[in-house]
Motif scaffolding. Structure first.
Motif, PDB file in Angstrom:
ATOM      1  N   LEU A   1       0.828  -1.206   0.000  1.00 35.98           N
ATOM      2  CA  LEU A   1       0.000   0.000   0.000  1.00 35.98           C
ATOM      3  C   LEU A   1       0.861   1.253   0.000  1.00 35.98           C
ATOM      4  CD1 LEU A   1      -2.773  -1.009   2.572  1.00 35.98           C
ATOM      5  CD2 LEU A   1      -3.035  -0.782   0.102  1.00 35.98           C
ATOM      6  N   PHE A   2       1.922   1.263   0.832  1.00 33.87           N
ATOM      7  CA  PHE A   2       2.802   2.431   0.890  1.00 33.87           C
ATOM      8  C   PHE A   2       3.529   2.626  -0.441  1.00 33.87           C
ATOM      9  CE2 PHE A   2       3.126   1.445   5.651  1.00 33.87           C
ATOM     10  CZ  PHE A   2       2.053   2.274   5.928  1.00 33.87           C
ATOM     11  N   ALA A   3       3.884   1.525  -1.101  1.00 32.05           N
ATOM     12  CA  ALA A   3       4.555   1.626  -2.402  1.00 32.05           C
ATOM     13  C   ALA A   3       3.627   2.258  -3.428  1.00 32.05           C
ATOM     14  CB  ALA A   3       5.003   0.237  -2.863  1.00 32.05           C
ATOM     15  N   GLU A   4       2.354   1.869  -3.417  1.00 30.61           N
ATOM     16  CA  GLU A   4       1.387   2.474  -4.339  1.00 30.61           C
ATOM     17  C   GLU A   4       1.187   3.948  -4.036  1.00 30.61           C
ATOM     18  OE1 GLU A   4       0.074   1.181  -7.000  1.00 30.61           O
ATOM     19  OE2 GLU A   4       1.003  -0.786  -6.693  1.00 30.61           O
ATOM     20  N   GLU A   5       1.196   4.298  -2.756  1.00 26.15           N
ATOM     21  CA  GLU A   5       1.025   5.704  -2.378  1.00 26.15           C
ATOM     22  C   GLU A   5       2.161   6.568  -2.911  1.00 26.15           C
ATOM     23  OE1 GLU A   5      -1.313   7.651  -0.482  1.00 26.15           O
ATOM     24  OE2 GLU A   5      -2.512   5.952  -1.155  1.00 26.15           O
ATOM     25  N   LYS A   6       3.365   6.048  -2.927  1.00 25.72           N
ATOM     26  CA  LYS A   6       4.505   6.820  -3.450  1.00 25.72           C
ATOM     27  C   LYS A   6       4.350   7.084  -4.943  1.00 25.72           C
ATOM     28  CE  LYS A   6       8.166   5.880  -0.140  1.00 25.72           C
ATOM     29  NZ  LYS A   6       9.581   5.501   0.033  1.00 25.72           N
ATOM     30  N   LEU A   7       3.748   6.143  -5.641  1.00 27.22           N
ATOM     31  CA  LEU A   7       3.589   6.288  -7.087  1.00 27.22           C
ATOM     32  C   LEU A   7       2.557   7.347  -7.452  1.00 27.22           C
ATOM     33  CD1 LEU A   7       3.656   2.525  -8.172  1.00 27.22           C
ATOM     34  CD2 LEU A   7       5.518   4.191  -8.318  1.00 27.22           C
ATOM     35  N   ILE A   8       1.595   7.607  -6.568  1.00 28.77           N
ATOM     36  CA  ILE A   8       0.517   8.554  -6.888  1.00 28.77           C
ATOM     37  C   ILE A   8       0.658   9.866  -6.118  1.00 28.77           C
ATOM     38  CG2 ILE A   8      -1.061   6.659  -7.428  1.00 28.77           C
ATOM     39  CD1 ILE A   8      -2.396   7.099  -4.738  1.00 28.77           C
ATOM     40  N   LYS A   9       1.811  10.062  -5.495  1.00 29.25           N
ATOM     41  CA  LYS A   9       2.016  11.232  -4.642  1.00 29.25           C
ATOM     42  C   LYS A   9       1.828  12.547  -5.388  1.00 29.25           C
ATOM     43  CE  LYS A   9       5.410  13.212  -1.446  1.00 29.25           C
ATOM     44  NZ  LYS A   9       6.779  13.066  -0.870  1.00 29.25           N
ATOM     45  N   GLU A  10       2.254  12.613  -6.646  1.00 29.64           N
ATOM     46  CA  GLU A  10       2.226  13.864  -7.406  1.00 29.64           C
ATOM     47  C   GLU A  10       0.924  14.075  -8.163  1.00 29.64           C
ATOM     48  OE1 GLU A  10       4.604  15.957  -6.927  1.00 29.64           O
ATOM     49  OE2 GLU A  10       5.729  14.518  -5.715  1.00 29.64           O
ATOM     50  N   LEU A  11      -0.030  13.171  -8.064  1.00 28.23           N
ATOM     51  CA  LEU A  11      -1.298  13.318  -8.780  1.00 28.23           C
ATOM     52  C   LEU A  11      -2.200  14.329  -8.076  1.00 28.23           C
ATOM     53  CD1 LEU A  11      -2.152   9.575  -9.595  1.00 28.23           C
ATOM     54  CD2 LEU A  11      -0.926  11.227 -11.014  1.00 28.23           C
ATOM     55  N   THR A  12      -3.198  14.817  -8.794  1.00 28.16           N
ATOM     56  CA  THR A  12      -4.195  15.685  -8.181  1.00 28.16           C
ATOM     57  C   THR A  12      -5.074  14.853  -7.246  1.00 28.16           C
ATOM     58  OG1 THR A  12      -5.838  15.334  -9.912  1.00 28.16           O
ATOM     59  CG2 THR A  12      -4.217  17.101 -10.256  1.00 28.16           C
ATOM     60  N   PRO A  13      -5.778  15.482  -6.296  1.00 26.42           N
ATOM     61  CA  PRO A  13      -6.634  14.717  -5.385  1.00 26.42           C
ATOM     62  C   PRO A  13      -7.655  13.834  -6.099  1.00 26.42           C
ATOM     63  CG  PRO A  13      -6.347  16.938  -4.561  1.00 26.42           C
ATOM     64  CD  PRO A  13      -5.710  16.903  -5.907  1.00 26.42           C
ATOM     65  N   ASP A  14      -8.290  14.351  -7.145  1.00 31.12           N
ATOM     66  CA  ASP A  14      -9.283  13.544  -7.873  1.00 31.12           C
ATOM     67  C   ASP A  14      -8.620  12.356  -8.560  1.00 31.12           C
ATOM     68  OD1 ASP A  14     -11.313  15.213  -7.078  1.00 31.12           O
ATOM     69  OD2 ASP A  14     -11.232  16.456  -8.889  1.00 31.12           O
ATOM     70  N   GLU A  15      -7.462  12.594  -9.179  1.00 29.55           N
ATOM     71  CA  GLU A  15      -6.735  11.503  -9.836  1.00 29.55           C
ATOM     72  C   GLU A  15      -6.254  10.479  -8.806  1.00 29.55           C
ATOM     73  OE1 GLU A  15      -4.802  13.986 -13.610  1.00 29.55           O
ATOM     74  OE2 GLU A  15      -3.689  13.777 -11.730  1.00 29.55           O
ATOM     75  N   ARG A  16      -5.828  10.979  -7.641  1.00 31.80           N
ATOM     76  CA  ARG A  16      -5.350  10.083  -6.596  1.00 31.80           C
ATOM     77  C   ARG A  16      -6.464   9.169  -6.089  1.00 31.80           C
ATOM     78  NH1 ARG A  16      -3.778  13.739  -3.072  1.00 31.80           N
ATOM     79  NH2 ARG A  16      -1.878  14.179  -4.250  1.00 31.80           N
TER      80      ARG A  16
ATOM     81  N   ASP B   1     -11.544  10.242  -0.115  1.00 30.30           N
ATOM     82  CA  ASP B   1     -11.139  11.560  -0.611  1.00 30.30           C
ATOM     83  C   ASP B   1      -9.653  11.533  -0.956  1.00 30.30           C
ATOM     84  OD1 ASP B   1     -10.254  14.418  -0.608  1.00 30.30           O
ATOM     85  OD2 ASP B   1     -12.322  14.771   0.011  1.00 30.30           O
ATOM     86  N   GLY B   2      -9.320  12.097  -2.104  1.00 25.83           N
ATOM     87  CA  GLY B   2      -7.931  12.084  -2.558  1.00 25.83           C
ATOM     88  C   GLY B   2      -6.997  12.926  -1.712  1.00 25.83           C
ATOM     89  N   ASN B   3      -7.535  13.833  -0.898  1.00 27.01           N
ATOM     90  CA  ASN B   3      -6.692  14.633  -0.007  1.00 27.01           C
ATOM     91  C   ASN B   3      -6.369  13.921   1.294  1.00 27.01           C
ATOM     92  OD1 ASN B   3      -6.157  17.125  -1.370  1.00 27.01           O
ATOM     93  ND2 ASN B   3      -8.332  17.630  -1.166  1.00 27.01           N
ATOM     94  N   CYS B   4      -7.068  12.840   1.571  1.00 28.18           N
ATOM     95  CA  CYS B   4      -6.802  12.075   2.789  1.00 28.18           C
ATOM     96  C   CYS B   4      -5.492  11.316   2.655  1.00 28.18           C
ATOM     97  CB  CYS B   4      -7.950  11.104   3.074  1.00 28.18           C
ATOM     98  SG  CYS B   4      -9.493  11.933   3.512  1.00 28.18           S
ATOM     99  N   ALA B   5      -4.857  11.055   3.793  1.00 28.85           N
ATOM    100  CA  ALA B   5      -3.564  10.364   3.810  1.00 28.85           C
ATOM    101  C   ALA B   5      -3.731   8.955   4.338  1.00 28.85           C
ATOM    102  CB  ALA B   5      -2.565  11.132   4.671  1.00 28.85           C
ATOM    103  N   ILE B   6      -2.829   8.072   3.924  1.00 27.23           N
ATOM    104  CA  ILE B   6      -2.878   6.688   4.371  1.00 27.23           C
ATOM    105  C   ILE B   6      -2.299   6.532   5.774  1.00 27.23           C
ATOM    106  CG2 ILE B   6      -0.625   6.039   3.439  1.00 27.23           C
ATOM    107  CD1 ILE B   6      -1.866   3.352   2.620  1.00 27.23           C
TER     108      ILE B   6
END
Length: 513
Positions: A352-367, A419-424
């Motif tokens: 899960l953390f590895a996937e989060e690193k890959l989407i870090k730079e996306l917009t909230p909606d894209e995330r 929500d894409g602004n929420c953190a894991i």
């Protein structure tokens, strides 16, 4: 001879004792590791096995070749051209020319005077200049109108004076800022600072410094943190954490009683980062309920149930905490069969953390969309695995506690998908509260509730300054130089231009400006 029932009871009793013995051994190993082992939780899970010596964590790939001993032993830190110049680019430079004396500038062969033909660079050194103090005596000039005096109407005007940071004291803005910086940034207790001041020739007692901190915090920092509090409540995404602190002289409580310092923070994507500390004599859920009154949104925390008292929020729980439970469940022998299940739990978290690193730079909606595509299947597999093992784990074992922790809080662990602004994870608040925990190891306790409140105000200013890219000392000195004399009690809007994201503050206190 024993009857069948007695034999069955003995077997059950033996099985129960074996479970208790296993649990006790696990507890001893866990406490021994806590006391003597490394505190880092970095691991990597490869092919179902845990390699505690690989600190690449989730960046490591299962297909990556393992380095041999020769490669490791020959490792050297990589250097790049201009590395030293890059490190020293913001430090003033002086040039020292090493030349020959006038009476030595002659040719040893023919005696002709020598002429300089150029310079050769040899090396760069960093020079340390010890701190020094100076005394500033303020005088106010008076002006008289001679004409009015001749006419019998004397007129005298005195020049304005800068307001002191602490009335009727020797404290200057730079002095108070330095004392606060040393204690709350460098974790240097006041009794050590007392010795430092003595070495500079100033007999400044810790009681005096403590009083300056409390007065300056009450008069100039607390109004700012109150304004930040109002702005924090208006945010939609927050983080929170709490840690114990010992406070002396609390009314109706023993000095050994445990109080708490609470931390509330805006989320990583906020345009106006805020970190607020709040001292409270308890860990009751009433504390966040009162502090967050009016807040409606997503609150990132650990699984402490006290936060449930805050109405109108959606709790997002921390996967780093859950992963920590599985790390603590790892046995001493990580190659034993007992390590398989904890390693599997760590593996799910790492994915899960590895996937989060890959989407870090996306917009909230894209995330949000990407999480449902890539992380939701991992989560479904994780909960399916949890349900398959929850009945085979010893309830009081470390693994059993990890499984119960996950099962009992499933909804909170899944809410970050909303929500894409929420953190894991709640790492943001843990990192923000860490300077306080480091300082606590040195100064150990607060001398009074007022002292604890002052510490909360200073930590709030310091950590908010850091979050906004400011140099904490510069910001503190800036506030103590400019806030005294500002009529913000009558005009609260005046405080807006002293907040750390204001352009004036940014241009005055920015790091490496």
């Amino acid at each position: 001879m024993y009857t069948k029932n007695e034999v069955l009871k003995l077997k059950n009793r033996i099985a129960q004792l074996e479970k208790e013995n296993k649990t006790l051994h696990e507890t001893v190993e866990f406490l021994t590791h806590k006391l003597f082992g490394r505190s880092s939780e970095k691991t990597s899970v490869i092919a179902g096995q845990v390699n505690l010596f690989n600190e690449a964590e989730i960046e490591s790939s299962p297909s990556a070749p393992e380095p041999n001993l020769k490669e490791v032993s020959n490792y050297r830190r990589k250097k790049f051209k201009g590395q030293r110049a890059e490190l020293l680019k913001d430090i003033p430079h002086d040039t020292v020319i090493c030349g020959l004396e006038e009476d030595e500038r002659f040719c040893e062969k023919c005696g002709t005077p020598l002429k300089s033909i150029g310079r050769e660079f040899i090396r760069t050194e960093i020079e340390f200049i010890p701190a020094k103090v100076r005394v500033i005596d303020y005088y106010r000039e008076a002006y008289e109108c001679r004409k009015c005096r001749k006419e019998g109407l004397p007129y005298i005007e005195k020049s304005p004076m800068p307001y002191p940071v602490v009335q009727h004291s020797m404290a200057s803005p730079s002095t108070v800022a330095h004392i606060m910086y040393e204690k709350y940034v460098n974790a240097l207790p006041l009794y050590r600072q007392e010795r430092e001041w003595a070495s500079l020739g100033v007999k400044l007692t810790r009681a005096t410094m403590s009083n300056w901190i409390m007065v300056a915090s009450r008069n100039w920092l607390k109004p700012l943190t109150n304004l930040m509090h109002q702005k924090l409540i208006g945010e939609k995404y927050l983080h929170a954490d709490e840690t114990p602190v010992q406070v002396l002289m609390e009314p109706g409580r023993k000095n050994t009683s445990e109080s708490y310092m609470w931390l509330y923070s805006t989320y990583a994507g906020s345009q106006k980062p805020i970190r607020l500390f709040d001292y409270r004599p308890s860990r009751s859920g009433d504390c966040p309920q009162k502090f967050l009154k009016g807040f409606k949104g997503y609150l990132h925390t650990d699984c402490y149930k006290g936060y449930n008292k805050v109405p109108g929020i959606t709790r997002c729980l921390c996967w780093t905490h859950l992963r920590r439970y599985f790390v603590e469940a790892l046995p001493k022998d990580i190659n034993s069969p007992e390590a398989t299940l904890p390693a599997r739990g760590i593996d799910f978290c790492n994915k899960l953390f590895a996937e989060e690193k890959l989407i870090k730079e996306l917009t909230p909606d894209e995330r949000k969309i990407k999480r449902l595509e890539t992380e939701k299947p991992i989560l479904d597999a994780f909960w399916s695995w949890i349900n398959s093992i929850k009945y085979i784990c010893l309830p009081k074992s470390k693994l059993g506690k990890a499984v119960d922790y996950a099962v009992n809080n499933k909804k909170g662990f899944m809410n970050y998908l909303l929500d894409g602004n929420c953190a894991i994870s709640n790492n943001l608040s843990e990192n923000s509260i860490r300077p306080f925990t480091i300082g606590r190891k040195n100064w150990l306790f607060s001398g009074s509730p007022k002292g604890a409140e002052a510490s909360a105000a200073v930590y709030s200013i310091v950590e908010t300054a850091r979050a906004n890219g400011l140099e904490p000392y510069s910001y503190l000195e800036f506030l103590f130089k400019n806030l005294p004399g500002v009529q913000f009690e009558a005009h609260p809007e005046f405080l807006e231009e002293y907040l750390p994201w204001d352009s004036w503050v940014q241009s005055s206190c920015k790091k490496n400006k």
